[in-house]
Design a protein around this motif. Structure first.
Motif, mmCIF file in Angstrom:
data_model
loop_
_atom_site.group_PDB
_atom_site.id
_atom_site.type_symbol
_atom_site.label_atom_id
_atom_site.label_comp_id
_atom_site.label_asym_id
_atom_site.label_seq_id
_atom_site.Cartn_x
_atom_site.Cartn_y
_atom_site.Cartn_z
ATOM 1 N N LEU A 412 -9.553 107.792 -14.210
ATOM 2 C CA LEU A 412 -8.497 107.763 -12.262
ATOM 3 C C LEU A 412 -9.322 106.493 -12.071
ATOM 4 N N LEU A 413 -10.790 105.869 -12.730
ATOM 5 C CA LEU A 413 -11.236 104.759 -12.495
ATOM 6 C C LEU A 413 -10.892 103.467 -12.609
ATOM 7 N N MET A 414 -9.757 103.847 -14.318
ATOM 8 C CA MET A 414 -9.707 102.478 -14.693
ATOM 9 C C MET A 414 -8.301 102.660 -14.678
ATOM 10 N N ARG A 415 -7.294 103.485 -13.356
ATOM 11 C CA ARG A 415 -6.020 103.427 -12.831
ATOM 12 C C ARG A 415 -6.238 102.426 -12.107
ATOM 13 N N ALA A 416 -7.164 102.778 -11.310
ATOM 14 C CA ALA A 416 -8.033 102.161 -9.474
ATOM 15 C C ALA A 416 -8.022 100.365 -10.383
ATOM 16 N N ILE A 417 -8.785 100.501 -10.545
ATOM 17 C CA ILE A 417 -8.916 98.805 -11.512
ATOM 18 C C ILE A 417 -8.460 97.844 -11.926
ATOM 19 N N ARG A 418 -7.286 98.698 -12.870
ATOM 20 C CA ARG A 418 -5.853 98.350 -13.422
ATOM 21 C C ARG A 418 -5.691 96.598 -12.663
ATOM 22 N N PRO A 419 -5.251 96.752 -11.696
ATOM 23 C CA PRO A 419 -5.199 95.349 -10.985
ATOM 24 C C PRO A 419 -5.320 94.406 -11.197
ATOM 25 N N LEU A 420 -6.738 95.161 -10.648
ATOM 26 C CA LEU A 420 -7.551 93.743 -10.733
ATOM 27 C C LEU A 420 -8.532 93.287 -12.372
ATOM 28 N N THR A 421 -8.186 93.601 -13.534
ATOM 29 C CA THR A 421 -8.454 93.467 -14.969
ATOM 30 C C THR A 421 -6.881 92.839 -14.841
ATOM 31 N N GLU A 422 -5.335 92.899 -15.111
ATOM 32 C CA GLU A 422 -4.511 92.482 -15.359
ATOM 33 C C GLU A 422 -4.815 91.335 -14.687
ATOM 34 N N SER A 423 -5.110 90.617 -12.975
ATOM 35 C CA SER A 423 -5.313 89.642 -13.183
ATOM 36 C C SER A 423 -6.021 88.497 -13.783
ATOM 37 N N LEU A 424 -7.206 89.679 -14.081
ATOM 38 C CA LEU A 424 -7.784 88.413 -14.577
ATOM 39 C C LEU A 424 -7.055 88.663 -16.239
ATOM 40 N N ARG A 425 -6.809 89.281 -17.163
ATOM 41 C CA ARG A 425 -5.979 88.826 -18.166
ATOM 42 C C ARG A 425 -4.855 87.954 -18.286
ATOM 43 N N ILE A 426 -3.715 88.140 -16.262
ATOM 44 C CA ILE A 426 -3.831 87.022 -16.050
ATOM 45 C C ILE A 426 -3.397 85.347 -16.525
ATOM 46 N N ALA A 427 -5.131 85.702 -15.461
ATOM 47 C CA ALA A 427 -6.199 83.980 -15.064
ATOM 48 C C ALA A 427 -6.353 83.684 -16.865
ATOM 49 N N THR A 428 -6.562 84.388 -17.904
ATOM 50 C CA THR A 428 -6.915 83.750 -19.010
ATOM 51 C C THR A 428 -5.983 82.694 -19.667
ATOM 52 N N PRO A 429 -4.908 82.406 -19.786
ATOM 53 C CA PRO A 429 -4.939 81.556 -20.649
ATOM 54 C C PRO A 429 -4.420 81.028 -19.997
ATOM 55 N N TYR A 430 -4.311 80.731 -18.266
ATOM 56 C CA TYR A 430 -4.094 80.345 -17.689
ATOM 57 C C TYR A 430 -5.062 79.006 -17.340
ATOM 58 N N VAL A 431 -6.837 79.072 -17.553
ATOM 59 C CA VAL A 431 -7.507 78.698 -18.330
ATOM 60 C C VAL A 431 -7.400 77.815 -19.041
ATOM 61 N N PHE A 432 -7.167 79.060 -20.137
ATOM 62 C CA PHE A 432 -6.880 77.634 -21.145
ATOM 63 C C PHE A 432 -6.079 76.575 -21.210
ATOM 64 N N ALA A 433 -4.833 76.731 -20.438
ATOM 65 C CA ALA A 433 -3.716 75.514 -20.651
ATOM 66 C C ALA A 433 -4.262 75.074 -19.498
ATOM 67 N N GLY A 434 -4.661 75.307 -18.245
ATOM 68 C CA GLY A 434 -5.294 74.046 -17.121
ATOM 69 C C GLY A 434 -5.931 73.218 -17.954
ATOM 70 N N LEU A 435 -6.943 74.014 -18.807
ATOM 71 C CA LEU A 435 -8.274 72.667 -19.107
ATOM 72 C C LEU A 435 -7.615 71.918 -19.990
ATOM 73 N N ALA A 436 -6.569 72.010 -20.708
ATOM 74 C CA ALA A 436 -5.988 71.345 -21.457
ATOM 75 C C ALA A 436 -5.073 69.825 -21.289
ATOM 76 N N VAL A 437 -4.567 70.660 -19.650
ATOM 77 C CA VAL A 437 -3.824 69.551 -19.127
ATOM 78 C C VAL A 437 -4.986 68.084 -18.748
ATOM 79 N N ALA A 438 -5.940 68.967 -18.031
ATOM 80 C CA ALA A 438 -7.110 68.058 -17.015
ATOM 81 C C ALA A 438 -7.521 67.790 -18.041
ATOM 82 N N LEU A 439 -8.073 67.911 -19.336
ATOM 83 C CA LEU A 439 -8.582 67.216 -20.358
ATOM 84 C C LEU A 439 -7.928 66.071 -20.491
ATOM 85 N N GLY A 440 -6.700 65.806 -20.249
ATOM 86 C CA GLY A 440 -5.811 64.563 -21.081
ATOM 87 C C GLY A 440 -5.512 63.648 -20.256
#
Length: 732
Positions: A412-440
């Motif tokens: 039940l705990l894993m089901r309850a925190i899945r939205p938060l972990t999914e948000s962090l999972r989606i944000a992870t590639p955003y971090v790499f991609a945002g850093l890429a353009v910002a460095l340019g």
């Protein structure tokens, strides 16, 4: 023609004034001559008559082949530092100036003026009879600010009743201005005057002392300089002086430079190394009580050991203590702009949610108030779903935690925190991609090709992931990640090379490279293609080996896809910040981005930095694709695009091209994107496109802060800086 520097030739350029004027010029000269005699050096001295001659005087010593050049004064330090970049073989020693860490051949000799002034202020607080003290400052430069704030805090340390008033002469040489400042302070009832204004300050001290006020000198012992060793009128009213041992500092620095031991950067002279302190009391000795003497000795020792601090920053700014003062002193407007942009976007988004809900219009058909009630209900349902989809349901999380602590069951705990972990999972590639353009952006390059680099990084990482077999994970996983980064770096470097060599605009090149990457993926992954999965009618690659998987945080729950990529993304933020702001390479990248012509004049290889910045940008974008392949999908489909490459432009803009800002923007987009999936489900049933509208509005308001200032009637800052994002064809 410029002469090559001779090892045993040392030069001195004074600030405006002579080497016998009783100021830093004289004491720097004394320290230099001591080093010259000790090390048998040839010396060249140039006295600066006017400030406009300063740089030409420095250039004269460079042309005469001086291997070591000593200059004085904080106002011209930046100009000397720029000149030093063109002559890396020459060692520059700057008194009262803090050079950049990247200036390897420049050494700044700075002093803890705040400590000396703190002691002077503490003494003034013990001696004053009127509890009103005056400060005369010259120009608003860091050393003067440090004297001012240090004196103010020292005064408050021993006498909280005392009031400090000040007057600035806006000059270090105007004697009349110094006298006027002293008279202005005396008219306000002060009985002690402390001056940090060069010759202007000396004039102020003489004027105040002759009218019966106690005075405190600065930099050197005013007994010898201002009051001519007691011969000048008012010498009996000199309490002490807050001294800086410039002679000792210059002597030490030249000796270190001659022996090849002097390092670039900043060397601070403080109470700890006897670089600052108070001069003797001289004729004022009887006026300083034994209790005051003992207190000053106590304050000196506590400052030396760090038990008491002056609360003055490196630029002379007052440092606040405690959470509440720090909170009140924060630059809230810089925080409020993006915060209000988000709030405003949510408000406008709420209008769209209500406006496009058929039930709202049906309720308005019944009555106006019924329509408002239904609109409010629709908005609350939508945003509650957005929050729950992004962070999870608090009640379910609490229930899951309770069950876990009671029985150890985590389902039940894993089901309850899945939205938060999914948000962090989606944000992870955003971090790499945002850093890429910002460095340019930091290099003045508009890398609009992050999407293509994402594709190439995915192709490279998936190929290494499935083609290499039998390797342990600690070899296979780094190879796969490295392949993704290398693929993205090489793809982006093509645009950087064309920009550097031909001036071809990187926007056009990266857009074209995007399409080439798409079509290359089509060719490689289509059924029967070189990288297509054998025996499968779908255009996908073979699945990578388990040894190339990015480890999951919750391996027992396959639906929870948060992986070690999050840690790698946070590490990338740290590395990019360190690269941009703590290394010579980062300084060069930022210098090229600010002004490539000036950077080239200073000796920076602009073409190399264009190629390198694009390659680093592409490596980060390639890491985005590698994360999705190795941590989420474990194979590459032909329709691989997730839009990260284009969203990254918005992330870099929203984060102001700063690594930490990009991280926060990526988390925001991750939460919005994860929450949008819940919003479109019943009972909210809000189209997912509303989130895209809100993202666009946030970017508009952040990119055009005047809109927010206009809406909320915020005052514009006094100074604004503009980031150079891109240039025209051939403008390098």
């Amino acid at each position: 023609m410029q002469a090559s520097p001779e090892k045993h030739r040392v030069g001195l350029v004074t600030d405006v004034g002579r080497i016998d004027d009783g100021t830093f010029n004289q004491y720097a000269y004394a320290g230099l001559m001591r080093a010259v005699q000790e090390h048998d050096l040839e010396v060249k001295v140039v006295e600066t008559v006017a400030s406009t001659h300063y740089e030409s005087n420095v250039q004269k010593l460079i042309d005469e082949g001086c291997a070591i050049i000593v200059t004085i004064g904080s106002t011209k330090g930046a100009a000397v530092e720029r000149m030093a970049m063109r002559d890396p073989a020459i060692r520059f020693i700057l008194v009262d100036y803090e050079p950049l860490p990247e200036s390897r051949n420049v050494t700044g000799l700075v002093f803890a003026e705040d400590q000396a002034a703190f002691l002077a202020g503490a003494l003034a607080g013990l001696v004053t009879q009127k509890d009103k003290i005056g400060f005369v400052g010259g120009m608003d430069v860091p050393p003067v600010r440090k004297f001012h704030r240090g004196f103010e805090h020292g005064l408050a340390y021993t006498n909280r009743r005392a009031e400090l008033v000040h007057a600035y002469t806006e000059s270090f040489t105007d004697l009349a201005a110094g006298q006027e400042a002293a008279e202005e302070l005396l008219a306000q009832g002060v009985d002690i005057v402390f001056a940090a204004a060069g010759k202007s300050g000396g004039s102020a001290l003489q004027a105040a002392a002759q009218q019966g006020a106690w005075v405190i000198g600065v930099d050197q012992d005013a007994w010898a300089t201002v009051f001519e060793k007691g011969a000048a009128a008012g010498a009996d009213r000199l309490l002490t002086s807050a001294v800086k041992r410039v002679d000792q500092a210059v002597y030490w620095a030249v000796g270190q430079a001659v022996s090849g031991k002097l390092e670039g950067g900043v060397h601070v002279f403080s109470l700890a190394n006897d670089g600052v302190g108070l001069a003797p009391y001289h004729l004022a000795d009887p006026a300083v009580s034994s209790e005051a003497r003992g207190k000053i000795l106590e304050v000196t020792e506590t400052l030396r050991t760090g038990k008491v601090r002056t609360r003055v920053g490196t630029q002379g700014e007052a440092l606040v203590e405690g959470f509440l003062p720090r909170l009140m002193a924060w630059n809230w407007q810089s925080v409020m702009i993006p915060f209000l942009a988000i709030v405003t976007a949510l408000i406008i988004g709420a209008v769209f949610i209500a406006a496009f809900d058929p039930q709202v219009w049906a309720a308005f058909g019944t009555s106006f108030f019924a329509g408002l009630a239904r609109a409010w209900q629709s908005i609350v349902q939508a945003y509650a779903a957005l929050f729950e989809g992004a962070f999870g349901n608090p009640a379910r999380i609490a229930s899951g935690l309770r069950i876990y602590f009671d029985s150890g069951d985590t389902v039940l705990l894993m089901r309850a925190i899945r939205p938060l972990t999914e948000s962090l999972r989606i944000a992870t590639p955003y971090v790499f991609a945002g850093l890429a353009v910002a460095l340019g952006f930091r290099c003045g390059l508009f890398n609009i090709g992050a999407e293509g680099q994402y594709f190439i990084g995915g192709l490279a990482s998936v190929f290494v992931g499935y083609s290499l077999k039998g390797l342990p994970w600690f070899i296979h996983l780094p190879l796969s990640l490295g392949a993704g980064m290398l693929g993205g770096a090489l793809w982006a470097a093509i645009a950087g090379y064309l920009k550097a060599k031909t001036g071809a605009h990187e926007v056009i090149n990266t857009i074209m490279l995007n399409y080439i990457a798409y079509r290359l993926a089509d060719y490689l992954l289509n059924v029967g293609g070189p990288m297509a999965r054998p025996g499968d009618q779908r255009p996908i690659s073979p699945e990578i080996e388990p040894s190339a998987y990015l480890p999951q945080f919750f391996p027992a729950d396959p639906s929870n896809r948060l992986n070690v990529g999050l840690i790698l993304a946070l590490l990338a933020v740290v590395v990019v910040y360190w690269l941009l702001f703590k290394t010579t390479l980062g300084f060069e990248i930022r210098a090229v981005g600010a002004n490539p012509r000036a950077a080239r004049t200073a000796g920076i290889n602009v073409s190399r930095n264009f190629v390198l910045a694009m390659a680093l940008s592409g490596a980060l974008a390639g890491m985005t694709g590698a994360h999705d392949i190795l941590g989420v999908l474990h194979y590459m489909p032909n329709a691989f695009s997730a839009g990260y490459g284009f969203d990254s432009i918005a992330l870099a803009l929203l984060g102001k091209s700063h690594p930490v800002g990009v991280l926060l923007a990526a988390l925001l987009f991750g939460f919005l994107r994860a929450g949008a999936q819940r919003m479109q489900a019943p009972p909210a049933s809000v189209p997912i496109d509303i989130i895209s509208v809100m993202q666009a509005l946030i970017i508009i308001f952040v990119a055009a802060p005047e809109l927010i200032r206009l809406i909320y009637q915020l005052r514009a800052p006094k100074e604004t800086a503009e980031t150079v994002f891109t240039r025209g064809w051939g403008n390098v």
